[in-house]
Design a protein around this motif. Sequence first.
Motif, PDB file in Angstrom:
ATOM      1  N   LEU A 651       0.835  -1.205   0.000  1.00 51.68           N
ATOM      2  CA  LEU A 651       0.000   0.000   0.000  1.00 51.68           C
ATOM      3  C   LEU A 651       0.870   1.254   0.000  1.00 51.68           C
ATOM      4  O   LEU A 651       0.599   2.218  -0.728  1.00 51.68           O
ATOM      5  CB  LEU A 651      -0.925   0.012   1.213  1.00 51.68           C
ATOM      6  CG  LEU A 651      -1.678   1.325   1.443  1.00 51.68           C
ATOM      7  CD1 LEU A 651      -2.695   1.554   0.334  1.00 51.68           C
ATOM      8  CD2 LEU A 651      -2.370   1.348   2.794  1.00 51.68           C
ATOM      9  N   LEU A 652       1.924   1.255   0.798  1.00 52.47           N
ATOM     10  CA  LEU A 652       2.842   2.400   0.813  1.00 52.47           C
ATOM     11  C   LEU A 652       3.450   2.610  -0.567  1.00 52.47           C
ATOM     12  O   LEU A 652       3.603   3.752  -1.026  1.00 52.47           O
ATOM     13  CB  LEU A 652       3.945   2.181   1.854  1.00 52.47           C
ATOM     14  CG  LEU A 652       3.504   2.124   3.319  1.00 52.47           C
ATOM     15  CD1 LEU A 652       4.700   1.800   4.215  1.00 52.47           C
ATOM     16  CD2 LEU A 652       2.873   3.439   3.756  1.00 52.47           C
ATOM     17  N   LEU A 653       3.789   1.498  -1.241  1.00 53.63           N
ATOM     18  CA  LEU A 653       4.353   1.606  -2.591  1.00 53.63           C
ATOM     19  C   LEU A 653       3.323   2.173  -3.564  1.00 53.63           C
ATOM     20  O   LEU A 653       3.658   2.995  -4.427  1.00 53.63           O
ATOM     21  CB  LEU A 653       4.839   0.233  -3.061  1.00 53.63           C
ATOM     22  CG  LEU A 653       5.456   0.180  -4.467  1.00 53.63           C
ATOM     23  CD1 LEU A 653       6.659   1.115  -4.566  1.00 53.63           C
ATOM     24  CD2 LEU A 653       5.857  -1.242  -4.829  1.00 53.63           C
ATOM     25  N   PHE A 658       1.628   6.680  -6.895  1.00 50.99           N
ATOM     26  CA  PHE A 658       0.547   7.594  -7.288  1.00 50.99           C
ATOM     27  C   PHE A 658       1.032   9.039  -7.249  1.00 50.99           C
ATOM     28  O   PHE A 658       0.634   9.871  -8.077  1.00 50.99           O
ATOM     29  CB  PHE A 658      -0.635   7.416  -6.321  1.00 50.99           C
ATOM     30  CG  PHE A 658      -1.964   7.743  -6.945  1.00 50.99           C
ATOM     31  CD1 PHE A 658      -2.081   8.659  -7.981  1.00 50.99           C
ATOM     32  CD2 PHE A 658      -3.117   7.130  -6.508  1.00 50.99           C
ATOM     33  CE1 PHE A 658      -3.301   8.956  -8.543  1.00 50.99           C
ATOM     34  CE2 PHE A 658      -4.357   7.416  -7.061  1.00 50.99           C
ATOM     35  CZ  PHE A 658      -4.440   8.341  -8.085  1.00 50.99           C
ATOM     36  N   GLN A 659       1.886   9.390  -6.300  1.00 51.60           N
ATOM     37  CA  GLN A 659       2.416  10.750  -6.159  1.00 51.60           C
ATOM     38  C   GLN A 659       1.281  11.775  -6.067  1.00 51.60           C
ATOM     39  O   GLN A 659       1.299  12.814  -6.722  1.00 51.60           O
ATOM     40  CB  GLN A 659       3.353  11.086  -7.316  1.00 51.60           C
ATOM     41  CG  GLN A 659       4.669  10.331  -7.310  1.00 51.60           C
ATOM     42  CD  GLN A 659       5.564  10.719  -6.149  1.00 51.60           C
ATOM     43  OE1 GLN A 659       5.911  11.884  -5.971  1.00 51.60           O
ATOM     44  NE2 GLN A 659       5.932   9.743  -5.336  1.00 51.60           N
ATOM     45  N   SER A 683      16.975   0.417   2.137  1.00 51.57           N
ATOM     46  CA  SER A 683      17.036   1.884   2.101  1.00 51.57           C
ATOM     47  C   SER A 683      15.906   2.452   1.251  1.00 51.57           C
ATOM     48  O   SER A 683      15.354   3.511   1.554  1.00 51.57           O
ATOM     49  CB  SER A 683      18.391   2.339   1.561  1.00 51.57           C
ATOM     50  OG  SER A 683      18.618   1.804   0.263  1.00 51.57           O
ATOM     51  N   LEU A 684      15.533   1.736   0.167  1.00 53.81           N
ATOM     52  CA  LEU A 684      14.432   2.210  -0.680  1.00 53.81           C
ATOM     53  C   LEU A 684      13.119   2.191   0.086  1.00 53.81           C
ATOM     54  O   LEU A 684      12.334   3.141   0.015  1.00 53.81           O
ATOM     55  CB  LEU A 684      14.328   1.338  -1.932  1.00 53.81           C
ATOM     56  CG  LEU A 684      13.086   1.589  -2.801  1.00 53.81           C
ATOM     57  CD1 LEU A 684      13.084   3.007  -3.341  1.00 53.81           C
ATOM     58  CD2 LEU A 684      12.991   0.578  -3.938  1.00 53.81           C
ATOM     59  N   LYS A 685      12.857   1.116   0.815  1.00 54.24           N
ATOM     60  CA  LYS A 685      11.605   1.029   1.567  1.00 54.24           C
ATOM     61  C   LYS A 685      11.538   2.106   2.654  1.00 54.24           C
ATOM     62  O   LYS A 685      10.471   2.670   2.903  1.00 54.24           O
ATOM     63  CB  LYS A 685      11.454  -0.365   2.173  1.00 54.24           C
ATOM     64  CG  LYS A 685      11.281  -1.466   1.129  1.00 54.24           C
ATOM     65  CD  LYS A 685      11.248  -2.840   1.771  1.00 54.24           C
ATOM     66  CE  LYS A 685      11.217  -3.934   0.716  1.00 54.24           C
ATOM     67  NZ  LYS A 685      11.269  -5.286   1.309  1.00 54.24           N
ATOM     68  N   CYS A 686      12.663   2.380   3.276  1.00 51.47           N
ATOM     69  CA  CYS A 686      12.696   3.473   4.261  1.00 51.47           C
ATOM     70  C   CYS A 686      12.406   4.810   3.585  1.00 51.47           C
ATOM     71  O   CYS A 686      11.687   5.657   4.130  1.00 51.47           O
ATOM     72  CB  CYS A 686      14.051   3.507   4.962  1.00 51.47           C
ATOM     73  SG  CYS A 686      14.368   2.098   6.041  1.00 51.47           S
ATOM     74  N   PHE A 687      12.942   4.990   2.380  1.00 50.65           N
ATOM     75  CA  PHE A 687      12.698   6.225   1.638  1.00 50.65           C
ATOM     76  C   PHE A 687      11.229   6.348   1.265  1.00 50.65           C
ATOM     77  O   PHE A 687      10.635   7.425   1.365  1.00 50.65           O
ATOM     78  CB  PHE A 687      13.573   6.251   0.385  1.00 50.65           C
ATOM     79  CG  PHE A 687      13.310   7.426  -0.519  1.00 50.65           C
ATOM     80  CD1 PHE A 687      13.770   8.683  -0.181  1.00 50.65           C
ATOM     81  CD2 PHE A 687      12.590   7.279  -1.691  1.00 50.65           C
ATOM     82  CE1 PHE A 687      13.521   9.779  -1.001  1.00 50.65           C
ATOM     83  CE2 PHE A 687      12.354   8.356  -2.523  1.00 50.65           C
ATOM     84  CZ  PHE A 687      12.820   9.606  -2.167  1.00 50.65           C
ATOM     85  N   ILE A 688      10.619   5.240   0.822  1.00 50.86           N
ATOM     86  CA  ILE A 688       9.193   5.255   0.469  1.00 50.86           C
ATOM     87  C   ILE A 688       8.348   5.570   1.697  1.00 50.86           C
ATOM     88  O   ILE A 688       7.417   6.390   1.637  1.00 50.86           O
ATOM     89  CB  ILE A 688       8.794   3.907  -0.151  1.00 50.86           C
ATOM     90  CG1 ILE A 688       9.421   3.755  -1.542  1.00 50.86           C
ATOM     91  CG2 ILE A 688       7.272   3.768  -0.243  1.00 50.86           C
ATOM     92  CD1 ILE A 688       9.206   2.404  -2.177  1.00 50.86           C
ATOM     93  N   LEU A 689       8.662   4.937   2.826  1.00 56.35           N
ATOM     94  CA  LEU A 689       7.919   5.196   4.063  1.00 56.35           C
ATOM     95  C   LEU A 689       8.039   6.662   4.457  1.00 56.35           C
ATOM     96  O   LEU A 689       7.038   7.309   4.798  1.00 56.35           O
ATOM     97  CB  LEU A 689       8.445   4.302   5.179  1.00 56.35           C
ATOM     98  CG  LEU A 689       7.814   4.489   6.563  1.00 56.35           C
ATOM     99  CD1 LEU A 689       6.328   4.197   6.514  1.00 56.35           C
ATOM    100  CD2 LEU A 689       8.507   3.611   7.590  1.00 56.35           C
ATOM    101  N   SER A 690       9.244   7.204   4.381  1.00 61.70           N
ATOM    102  CA  SER A 690       9.454   8.609   4.728  1.00 61.70           C
ATOM    103  C   SER A 690       8.702   9.526   3.779  1.00 61.70           C
ATOM    104  O   SER A 690       8.083  10.508   4.192  1.00 61.70           O
ATOM    105  CB  SER A 690      10.951   8.932   4.704  1.00 61.70           C
ATOM    106  OG  SER A 690      11.181  10.304   4.868  1.00 61.70           O
ATOM    107  N   SER A 691       8.726   9.197   2.467  1.00 66.60           N
ATOM    108  CA  SER A 691       8.062  10.029   1.470  1.00 66.60           C
ATOM    109  C   SER A 691       6.557  10.041   1.683  1.00 66.60           C
ATOM    110  O   SER A 691       5.914  11.094   1.590  1.00 66.60           O
ATOM    111  CB  SER A 691       8.401   9.518   0.068  1.00 66.60           C
ATOM    112  OG  SER A 691       7.719  10.242  -0.918  1.00 66.60           O
ATOM    113  N   VAL A 692       5.980   8.883   1.994  1.00 70.87           N
ATOM    114  CA  VAL A 692       4.535   8.801   2.208  1.00 70.87           C
ATOM    115  C   VAL A 692       4.134   9.537   3.474  1.00 70.87           C
ATOM    116  O   VAL A 692       3.163  10.307   3.491  1.00 70.87           O
ATOM    117  CB  VAL A 692       4.094   7.324   2.266  1.00 70.87           C
ATOM    118  CG1 VAL A 692       2.654   7.210   2.746  1.00 70.87           C
ATOM    119  CG2 VAL A 692       4.234   6.671   0.893  1.00 70.87           C
ATOM    120  N   LEU A 693       4.883   9.329   4.553  1.00 71.83           N
ATOM    121  CA  LEU A 693       4.539   9.985   5.815  1.00 71.83           C
ATOM    122  C   LEU A 693       4.733  11.491   5.758  1.00 71.83           C
ATOM    123  O   LEU A 693       4.090  12.234   6.501  1.00 71.83           O
ATOM    124  CB  LEU A 693       5.369   9.390   6.956  1.00 71.83           C
ATOM    125  CG  LEU A 693       5.064   7.935   7.323  1.00 71.83           C
ATOM    126  CD1 LEU A 693       5.963   7.472   8.457  1.00 71.83           C
ATOM    127  CD2 LEU A 693       3.603   7.761   7.699  1.00 71.83           C
TER     128      LEU A 693
END
Length: 928
Positions: A651-653, A658-659, A683-693
Amino acid sequence: MFSRQLSQLQAVWTWTMRADVSLYPATGFHCRTFCSSTTTSESEIYKRKLFLWFSHLPREEKQFGGYFSPETMHVDPLILERKAEETGGLLSSLLQTQIPSSPSVTVEQLFEPTDAGNEGRGLNVLLYGSVGTGKSTMVRKLVLDWCSGTTLTHFKLLVPFSCEDLSQMSKVASLRDLVGRKYLHLRKHPLLSGEGNQARDVLFLFNGMEKMNLDFHIGSTELCSDPNEALPPNVVVVNLLRKYLLPEASILVTTRMSALDRIPQKYVSRYAQIFGFNDPDRQRAYFTSRLLQQSRESAQYHEAQALIELLYLNLRRESQLAAACFLPSYCWLTCATLHFLHFTDANAPIRTLTGIHTSFLRLNFGGEVLGTGTGTNVPIQEHQSSLMLYIVRTVGKLAFDGVTYKRTSFSEKELEQWIGGKTKTDEELRQLVMFRTDVLDFFLAPCVESGKNLPEALNEGDQRRYVFTVPAMQEYLAALYVVLGENKSALEKLTSQVSVAIGQASEDVNALINIFSKLIPLRIFAIFNLLKLFPKLYEKISSYNKGSIARKMAAELFRTEDSYNEDVLDQMEQSLLGVHGPQPKQYSEDKPFELYPIFMGGLLHYGNRVLLQQVGCSIQSTTVAQITHVLRKYLVRELSKPQPPEELMDLLLLLFEFQNPRLTAEVVATIRAIPLANIRMTSLKCFILSSVLSCTPASLQFNSLGPESCVVLRDLLLDPTSCIRSLQLCDNPLLDAGVSTLLEALPANESLTHLSLMHTGLGDQMALELAESLQKNTGLQELNVAYNNIGDSAALALVDACREHPNIHTVHLYLNPLSDVGKQSLYVRGVPKSQGGSGRRVKVLASVTEGSEISEDWHPILSVIRQNASSWDRQRLKQQLKIFLRDLESGRQQQHFWKRLPFRRVEKGVRQTLQMLEKADPPTGHSK
């Protein structure tokens, strides 16, 4: 590398020589002897400019860091010389897989003298291959090597042309005008004069000959031997190939396989077929140039080395990936995906999986059209349709059927059924032949299992099976097929056609009335107003279709049987690098298609829609709005149920792809916790989590933080380097003990400007301590202590402290047990107690009224109540709303008639909120 980096070559071959050299980046350009400032000849200037132009990299290459030049990143594909008779039958072939065992040749070897007895005449070499094999990349490298003096040095002049540019020219021009128009310094070059045999030192290069409709019949194309005679561009090219114009010049033509018979065999000296990368060593060399050289000076060098080794092991196993990387284009896609998975940089522009695949297709099919092919006298431009749209309607339909029924492989019979099984006209058949010959094996390849083609392992009677070249491409094309609305029902297509017809006819209302009056009485026609009826009907059906797309996205994302698969990013990595060690335990025998809904979300992003528009696939903004509206509702509904960590990661992905910050904020706001304990956090998943939050307000709300949590928050606020400006602790049971700990940091902290302690169990004693702490603080600007247990005396002390504070401008006190007298006192205290005070007022939000006036902040107060109605004590909220109504009634009675209307408006809003609470189901858990 790409077979046709069209966006680059279009720019290169359409720029004129008048452009200043300083405008072009010297990426990959190294000055050689021809770049000497003392060299002033026109030929040397031409070489220098040509080198700069062909060194220019498309923007998609910047995602690899831009540390390499076109020279260092090129790997020679396999090129085999073919006999004329070996080219026959290609038009009817499907999915070419057999490669002759002949030795590979270079382009330079193809221009070595032949024994054909054509002394004094230049060679015509025809280089052909299907999409993705590297024709255009080879052309670019050939031009760069000639400019640097490392190949084809016996040619003093190399003149490259884009056949697409030539096909779009409407004016007649001579050969010298065509050359001078593209390359100013060659306008009067003596080698092109036609005198003597000077043209033997010239090599013409025509890239993409399938874009031109060449006709070699004497009756259709007149003869011409004068380089100065003005003729249509296709006539000039035909006479060059006939060797009637500049017969001493040599020519290299690149084309697709379906256009081989556009040039009669008698005008071709040599045929050569380009096959791509036929062995793992060539593939490894490509990956090394992409992934290793860009990391050589960085800390990522060793990680890049490990990636290449894992890739090589997977390729050596003759896996499906090795079959895909037979095409250089898919080598690029593999590198781009791995770069995204392992080297995503937070400082670089945002890149997504959907964006990578969209760019991949744009670079391969941007501007490509599907013409009528051979055997027609109609110019190709007059019968064109987007090649990418044709791909979506054929291969995309096949991909969608596979995703729907959980299938990844297809038989030859099924391919025949899906790819052109319903063709009717001769033109459609010609397009089908061209498509199957040039494009089909770009997307589909024979299925590989245990290092062997399946036909050798299948039982007698079974058919060869085909799969998508890379698994992700099946899911991408299926998603594109759905989002473009190609899976419409018959009713939807009919209403669409009727709507368009009426829309066109409505320009002439009289004509429209005459049409319908012959079918139905004018009286009925006037009553029902069909002009409006049909468009509204279509709009309703279309809206339902967009809603079904959103429902499909949500349903596919939260499929129960896929809940225990690894998250999508891990699945993608395993498909590229292979699985080493024990095989992961799968809970479903069917292939999970979890990228499919994620790609559907990513395709709605504006950046991807712009790229798709360039390949002839249009997704309207209204479609995006309708899908997003329904998707928001279904995502929120699904998230009300417990979800496995893998599903939450997917879901985070989806939200990242969607941006859409607004949608992301609304969806994430409904999640109370994001448990990722079982997820391999890269590191990518951490970046995605940070970007979504980051799309949500900075808050620590709804996290069940107790008094002990305040110790950590206090230490964080006391850190001299702390830059926290807003601390939102709403709905956490901090109680007096936790707030007391937090207040220890307030005097020393200088960064905090907004503090929310709403619904934290704050009582009178802590409110008084907070008032005392404010005397030693200078940074706060807004304080929220609403929905607590603060009485009149403590509230008055707190407001006095805020008014003495140098910066606090607002304090929230609504939903506290304040009496009418207490609220009135809060509003009338307008002057600070001490003489040294600032003399300013502080906005106090204690009710929807301020004394006998309406509070200008009544709407935000009601909004807070509505947003938290599901989690707060409904009985207490109802009681407070009734108090608000009483306050409004009292204030309204004190006003004149003409000033009572605003009170009515606020009363309406309060009553609507109260009705919403009364209609809601009673809370199942304990009251908060």
